[in-house]
Enzyme design. Sequence first.
Site, PDB file in Angstrom:
ATOM      1  CG  ASP A  13      -1.502   0.948   1.852  1.00 55.83           C
ATOM      2  OD1 ASP A  13      -2.286   1.806   0.299  1.00 55.83           O
ATOM      3  OD2 ASP A  13      -2.070   1.633   2.307  1.00 55.83           O
ATOM      4  CG  ASP A  15      -1.331   8.059   2.529  1.00 55.34           C
ATOM      5  OD1 ASP A  15      -0.821   8.515   3.015  1.00 55.34           O
ATOM      6  OD2 ASP A  15      -2.822   9.669   1.916  1.00 55.34           O
ATOM      7  CG  ASP A 210      -2.227   1.986   6.690  1.00 56.77           C
ATOM      8  OD1 ASP A 210      -2.588   1.664   5.673  1.00 56.77           O
ATOM      9  OD2 ASP A 210      -2.947   3.320   7.376  1.00 56.77           O
TER      10      ASP A 210
END
Length: 260
Positions: A13, A15, A210
């Site tokens: 990922d 961001d 995240d």
Amino acid sequence: MDDWPRVSGIISDLDGVTYRGDDPIDSAVHAFQKWHDSGFPYAFVTNNSTKSAVEFADKLTGMGIPAVPERIITTSEVAADRLASLVQPGARVMVIGARALTRAVEGRGFEIADEGVAAVVAGLDREFTYAKLAKAQTALLRGARFIGTNPDHMLPRGRGFEPGAGSILKAIETASGVTPIIIGKPQPDIVTMALSILGTDQKSTFMLGDQIMTDIMAGHRAGLPTILVRTGVAEKGPFPIEPDFEIETLASIPAAATSS
């Protein structure tokens, strides 16, 4: 969870893993530089539809993370691909989102409009207004298809957060009663595409993210082992799945795990 297996590739990922908004995460910069220098394969997948793969590559490179557009999968391009399978060629389409999403839809030959449309495609739009909501409502109540780039409710930004595309999708869904077709994570499509580009072994290519309910879920659905890093969104459980590994920063991944 203390014994790391061999990792043959990483699908990451963006961001919350490589940066927060416009602020690079130092541990991620160091990790990706090390992986690049050693020839370790990695690719990026992002639910963010506000930039093209070229723009994301430029952003990452400017932060010190080596990246090429060919190894970045965005929801803008995948949403446009899905749209082409749902409506007639050249159809009128309403786009709620950034210029990158509009360009992707235009690139498939569709006409951008806000009335008499066959579909509404929505992503993160920092200029979202009540007027746009009303036009989307009207289109969907008249039978237009509804595609959403991703369901993220919030995004990391600096030391805080900002509303994500999922917040906009929920507003449109509430106003119209129509549930969107979701393109990005937690659906596995962009992860599967990244795996095919890397050409690495599915069983030892790890999905890195995240957020459990988007990144980890998508990796799980794509059949990949997963790593949750705690540098982005702090979610509250309980969760239906767990990551295979959970780390504070990418510095926690041992060099031996990613060496050939």
